[in-house]
Design a protein around this motif. Structure first.
Motif, PDB file in Angstrom:
ATOM      1  N   CYS A  23     -24.823  47.474  57.861  1.00  0.00           N
ATOM      2  CA  CYS A  23     -24.394  48.164  56.692  1.00  0.00           C
ATOM      3  C   CYS A  23     -25.700  48.055  55.904  1.00  0.00           C
ATOM      4  O   CYS A  23     -26.598  47.280  55.802  1.00  0.00           O
ATOM      5  CB  CYS A  23     -23.201  47.580  55.843  1.00  0.00           C
ATOM      6  SG  CYS A  23     -22.936  48.639  54.468  1.00  0.00           S
ATOM      7  N   CYS A  27     -21.738  44.851  49.798  1.00  0.00           N
ATOM      8  CA  CYS A  27     -20.591  44.732  48.444  1.00  0.00           C
ATOM      9  C   CYS A  27     -20.105  43.396  48.576  1.00  0.00           C
ATOM     10  O   CYS A  27     -19.772  42.798  49.440  1.00  0.00           O
ATOM     11  CB  CYS A  27     -19.632  45.804  49.075  1.00  0.00           C
ATOM     12  SG  CYS A  27     -20.144  47.526  49.131  1.00  0.00           S
ATOM     13  N   CYS A  30     -16.942  42.465  50.267  1.00  0.00           N
ATOM     14  CA  CYS A  30     -16.815  42.811  51.857  1.00  0.00           C
ATOM     15  C   CYS A  30     -17.962  41.839  52.343  1.00  0.00           C
ATOM     16  O   CYS A  30     -17.638  41.164  53.481  1.00  0.00           O
ATOM     17  CB  CYS A  30     -17.187  44.122  51.976  1.00  0.00           C
ATOM     18  SG  CYS A  30     -17.168  44.444  53.666  1.00  0.00           S
ATOM     19  N   MET A  31     -19.131  41.707  51.818  1.00  0.00           N
ATOM     20  CA  MET A  31     -20.333  41.295  52.401  1.00  0.00           C
ATOM     21  C   MET A  31     -21.053  40.123  51.600  1.00  0.00           C
ATOM     22  O   MET A  31     -22.205  40.538  51.094  1.00  0.00           O
ATOM     23  CB  MET A  31     -21.175  42.034  53.022  1.00  0.00           C
ATOM     24  CG  MET A  31     -20.662  43.013  54.275  1.00  0.00           C
ATOM     25  SD  MET A  31     -21.918  43.918  55.071  1.00  0.00           S
ATOM     26  CE  MET A  31     -22.914  42.635  56.069  1.00  0.00           C
ATOM     27  N   ASN A  99     -19.753  54.775  53.016  1.00  0.00           N
ATOM     28  CA  ASN A  99     -20.452  54.369  51.570  1.00  0.00           C
ATOM     29  C   ASN A  99     -21.314  55.528  50.859  1.00  0.00           C
ATOM     30  O   ASN A  99     -21.614  55.432  49.655  1.00  0.00           O
ATOM     31  CB  ASN A  99     -21.252  53.003  51.572  1.00  0.00           C
ATOM     32  CG  ASN A  99     -22.577  53.180  52.376  1.00  0.00           C
ATOM     33  OD1 ASN A  99     -23.067  54.264  52.477  1.00  0.00           O
ATOM     34  ND2 ASN A  99     -22.819  51.868  52.778  1.00  0.00           N
TER      35      ASN A  99
END
Ligand code: SAM
Ligand code: SF4
Ligand code: SF4
Length: 342
Positions: A23, A27, A30-31, A99
């Motif tokens: 990615c 975020c 999320c991460m 995204n």
């Protein structure tokens, strides 16, 4: 076609395919970590392998495919995969969640390749909040991406916004108005304690009930508009002026009872639930030359035995901590939301 039913009579109709675990954002929900264990590139399914699996799933009743990730637009030549999937008999809906950072360049190409619907994740209209949340820049590119998608003639462009208490719970109406201006329906998502959300706390969950209360103070009485599709995760609502929006209340009012969704990770692991502890390696079967009928039989049998209702079970726990600790995610990256595919 008669779909295969699980132990609770839920059909297998919809498949989320993660095309990469990589990615270009990080975020917070999320991460949130600095380092990740990535899937080996050689382990990622090739487009031909993804299409082969999609044909097998379609042959046993899957009608809807959503491409996701990670960030799916990081996968090179994604339009080639889209055109392969669009041609599969029985697939009546082909969608993508992104995204939006790279959507400006690819919206038209993907539409031409046969992609029907796009969902763009946009949690805030404030560039500085975007940077704080995602730990990257690019808010303006996401907005451009949404515009490009609108201009490319998709059947629907939607905006997903995860609402986190104290961060963007003051942006419900602004996001709805942004969606109105851009011809994109907004869906608010409750913050979920999925793998990856290692900093999740129940205190940060801004519930569907609170969202409705806040929006009715601003707009007046809000009507329920049911579901577009009974198995779809979003509950639909209508403002007094008729504008529709959705809420995905996975945390406080889960909808496992009608869940028809399976997932395949970028390296070919099949999961029957977002919260499932383990999956089944379909890539190994593909690469061992297993006959498609045999792979189909394995998937059918796994679905028939499916009793997963992860979000409902999480709710039943009462006081809850994040689903996994960082060490548990490192030990098995398939537990990560960005690997499993949201
Ligand atoms: N990278 C793409 C994107 O962000 O749209 C696709 C993958 S992302 C995992 C899919 C969706 O999951 C996004 O809309 C994202 O906001 C949502 N998501 C990720 N973590 C979440 C969490 N902890 N709670 C609720 N939604 C989450
Ligand atoms: Fe954010 Fe999607 Fe990337 Fe997760 S996969 S960090 S939600 S952009
Ligand atoms: Fe479906 Fe699992 Fe999500 Fe429930 S938690 S809606 S069963 S994927």
């Amino acid at each position: 076609m008669n779909p295969v039913l699980d132990a609770f009579a839920r059909p297998l109709r919809s498949l989320r395919i993660s095309v990469t675990d990589r990615c270009n954002l990080r975020c917070e929900y999320c991460m949130p970590q600095e380092d990740y264990v990535w899937l080996e590139r050689s382990e990622l399914l090739r487009f031909e392998e993804i299409a082969e699996l999609a044909r097998i799933f379609a042959a046993i009743g899957v009608e809807k495919i959503r491409l996701t990730g990670g960030e799916p637009l990081l996968r090179r030549d994604l339009d080639r995969l889209v055109s392969m999937l669009a041609g599969i008999s029985g697939i009546r809906d082909l969608a993508l969640t992104t995204n939006g950072l790279r959507l400006g360049q690819s919206a038209a190409l993907l539409r031409q390749a046969g992609l029907r619907r796009i969902t763009v994740s946009l949690d805030t209209l404030h560039p500085e909040r975007f940077t704080a949340l995602t730990r990257r820049s690019g808010h303006d590119r996401v907005i451009l991406g949404i515009r490009a998608a609108r201009g490319a003639g998709y059947e629907a462009v939607k905006i997903n916004a995860v609402i986190v208490r104290g961060f963007n719970d003051d942006e419900l109406a602004p996001l709805i108005e942004f969606g109105r201006q851009h011809g994109a329906e907004v869906r608010f998502i409750e913050y979920m304690d999925v793998g990856g959300a290692t900093r999740w706390s129940s205190r940060q969950v801004f519930s569907a009930a609170e969202m409705l209360q806040s929006l009715s103070l601003r707009y007046g009485a809000i009507e329920s508009a049911g579901h577009h599709d009974p198995a779809a995760p979003a509950q639909e609502y209508r403002l007094p002026d008729g504008l529709r929006f959705g809420i995905i209340s996975s945390t406080t009012q889960p909808f496992c009872g009608s869940c028809d969704r399976a997932r395949v990770t970028a390296d070919g692991m099949f999961f029957r639930c977002l919260y499932a502890h383990s999956g089944t390696d379909l890539k190994r079967m593909l690469r061992a030359g297993t006959a498609t009928a045999e792979i189909a039989a394995v998937i059918r049998s796994l679905w028939t035995e499916r009793r997963d209702r992860g979000a409902e079970q999480r709710l039943a726990i009462g006081t809850r901590a994040p689903l996994f600790r960082v060490e548990e995610l490192r030990a098995n990256p398939h537990r990560e939301m960005h690997t499993r595919g949201g």
